[in-house]
Design an enzyme around this catalytic site. Structure first.
Site, PDB file in Angstrom:
ATOM      1  N   PHE A 126       0.684  -1.382  -0.032  1.00 43.91           N
ATOM      2  CA  PHE A 126       0.023   0.099  -0.118  1.00 43.91           C
ATOM      3  C   PHE A 126       0.798   1.489   0.097  1.00 43.91           C
ATOM      4  O   PHE A 126       0.318   2.259  -0.284  1.00 43.91           O
ATOM      5  CB  PHE A 126      -0.906  -0.056   1.280  1.00 43.91           C
TER       6      PHE A 126
ATOM      7  N   GLU B  93      -5.247  -3.953  -1.865  1.00 41.27           N
ATOM      8  CA  GLU B  93      -6.504  -3.699  -1.740  1.00 41.27           C
ATOM      9  C   GLU B  93      -6.818  -2.282  -1.055  1.00 41.27           C
ATOM     10  O   GLU B  93      -7.946  -1.745  -0.978  1.00 41.27           O
ATOM     11  CB  GLU B  93      -7.247  -4.765  -1.039  1.00 41.27           C
TER      12      GLU B  93
ATOM     13  N   CYS C 279       9.712   1.774   3.933  1.00 41.02           N
ATOM     14  CA  CYS C 279      10.645   0.724   4.307  1.00 41.02           C
ATOM     15  C   CYS C 279      12.112   1.208   4.245  1.00 41.02           C
ATOM     16  O   CYS C 279      12.905   0.615   4.943  1.00 41.02           O
ATOM     17  CB  CYS C 279      10.598  -0.419   3.219  1.00 41.02           C
TER      18      CYS C 279
END
Length: 499
Positions: free
Chosen positions: A149, A176, A281
């Site tokens: 996401f 999603e 990240c």
């Protein structure tokens, strides 16, 4: 309410599973759309169609495939603002940051224009008497990308660009939580000339992931997300005989040496720690000042900068520093870890727990937090928080600081701020972490190098983008060729040594 779709055979296709997930506006907490979650049957049908389309696409010469990449670059630039607006509305990141998300993905597509050069094999003339040897790089067939996401444009582009340029068909399963931009990118690639069926965007949850891992047609899987899921996908995918690369979590340390420019280091930490609400990240979440004097000087500069951060929706203007996190669950997890830091004895220097934005009280906003005197046994040090939380862990010496980073289970990115070339060189050579910055806080390589972490941040032998991507998405075939000349000597029954 808007109902999203899958992208199959070059058109939007409604889901048939009867299952849906809510897509939120993170700034308001409201549901703005719902996305279908594919069943195994839907996924398998899309894969079968992709396998048919791939045959002709794989036989298309690399230069023609590269022209599709070239056309896509122009179309993505044309639609940059439209893509960024949609990305911000579903993810929550600022408009400027959303454009950066798209741009870093676009750079990989630009690199893929060089596919004809990158796919060249090797040739040896006269390897033996009348014998030539050569290798060729050929597509795997149908491959899959499972993307997160936090970069709904960049990571899908990192996956689809090299995979398609190499002649594969791609099954993309985006997050999603913010699926609209990947669907928009599929439309763009079709407009750029990509044949129908070569790129299928299938929305889904764990059921779709497992269907990808179990599908025998799919030859390779690329994943970016959390470490537990990365390990699961890598293990199950490899057990099924697939080629797999998975990139997981991170806990990135930035070491600040006593000779560093403290203003530069503080600015770097604020940008790297709080940009995109920490949902990166490669975010710096641990600052390691070396020496008490360094720690006090750094803290003195950090506090006013952090307290001055402007948190708000992407619609509030270009001076917003960061927006909401992606879901209410993400916000709850961040605040739970913050509470654990307080309970375990860290000093909460900047406390954002009670942050509330007038008019957006139901949004998923998290105020900035700064901890000091954090120790390596605390949860806020050991775990990936993925939010706007920076921890200061004081080190007495350089050796203590580098050991701290090397001993952590994650090894995605790291940085050192120093004016000492010897210390910087030693750090770069010794550190057991995949991406290293020297006076650069977020050392994400450019598209023509490769991106990948070590230890529990990365699973697999090859990294993302750069030359590694073309190796990952192709297999090498080596041909030994002999065209006899002169009088035939008859059959050779023994394995003859090279003359």
């Amino acid at each position: 309410m808007k109902e999203l779709s899958h992208w199959i055979d070059g058109k939007h296709v409604a889901g048939t599973s009867g299952r849906f997930a809510d897509v939120f506006n993170p700034a308001t907490g409201e549901v703005q759309a719902r996305v279908p979650l594919a069943s195994k049957a839907e996924l398998d049908a899309a894969v079968a169609r992709a396998a048919i389309a791939q045959v002709k696409w794989g036989a298309t010469n690399p230069q023609k495939r590269a022209r599709v990449m070239m056309a896509a670059v122009g179309l993505i630039n044309r639609d940059m603002d439209k893509l960024a607006e949609k990305l911000s509305s579903e993810h929550g990141k600022t408009f400027v940051d959303a454009k950066g998300d798209i741009q870093r993905g676009l750079e990989v597509i630009e690199y893929c224009i060089g596919a004809p050069q990158l796919l060249k094999g090797e040739f040896t003339d006269s390897a033996g008497p009348g014998i030539d040897m050569y290798s060729m790089r050929q597509p795997l067939g149908v491959v899959a990308g499972i993307t997160p996401f936090n970069f709904p444009a960049m990571i899908p582009l990192w996956k689809m660009g090299p995979a398609l340029a190499c002649g594969n068909a791609m099954i993309l399963k985006p997050s999603e939580r913010d699926p609209s931009v990947p669907l928009m990118l599929a439309e763009i690639f079709q407009e750029a000339g990509l044949p129908d069926g070569v790129l299928q965007v299938i929305n889904g949850d764990k059921d779709a992931v497992d269907a990808i891992l179990d599908n025998e047609i799919i030859q390779a899987v690329g994943f970016v997300g959390s470490t537990p899921i990365a390990h699961y996908i890598y293990s199950r995918g490899c057990a099924a005989g697939k080629r797999v690369q998975c990139f997981g979590g991170a806990k990135n340390h930035m070491i600040i040496m006593p000779d560093a420019d403290m203003d530069q280091a503080a600015d770097a930490l604020v940008g790297a720690g709080y940009g995109a609400a920490g949902e990166r990240c490669m975010a710096i979440s641990v600052a390691v000042p070396v020496g008490e004097g360094t720690a006090e000087a750094l803290r003195e500069r950090l506090v006013p900068k952090i307290e001055a951060l402007k948190v708000g929706p992407w619609t509030a203007g270009d001076d917003v520093d960061y927006g909401p996190v992606v879901t209410a669950a993400a916000k709850e997890n961040i605040l739970r870890l913050v509470e654990s830091g307080v309970e375990q004895g860290a000093e909460l220097v900047v406390d954002g727990r009670n942050f509330s934005l007038q008019g957006y009280e139901n949004g998923f906003f998290v105020g900035p937090h700064l901890f000091d005197h954090v120790t390596t046994d605390m949860d806020i040090y050991r775990k990936e928080i993925f939010g706007p939380v920076l921890s200061m862990v004081r080190a007495k010496t350089y050796e203590e600081a580098i050991t701290m980073a090397m001993d952590h289970e994650y090894g995605n990115g790291t940085a050192i701020f120093t004016r000492d070339g010897d210390a910087a060189r030693d750090f770069a050579h010794r550190i057991n972490i995949g991406m290293v910055g020297i006076n650069v806080p977020i050392p994400v390589p450019l598209a023509y190098h490769t991106f990948g972490g070590w230890k529990k941040s990365g699973f697999g032998d090859l990294n993302q983008h750069g030359p590694d991507a073309f190796k990952f998405y192709t297999r090498t075939k080596t041909v030994t060729s002999r065209w006899p000349s002169g009088i035939k000597e008859g059959a050779a029954l023994n394995f003859k040594a090279m003359d």
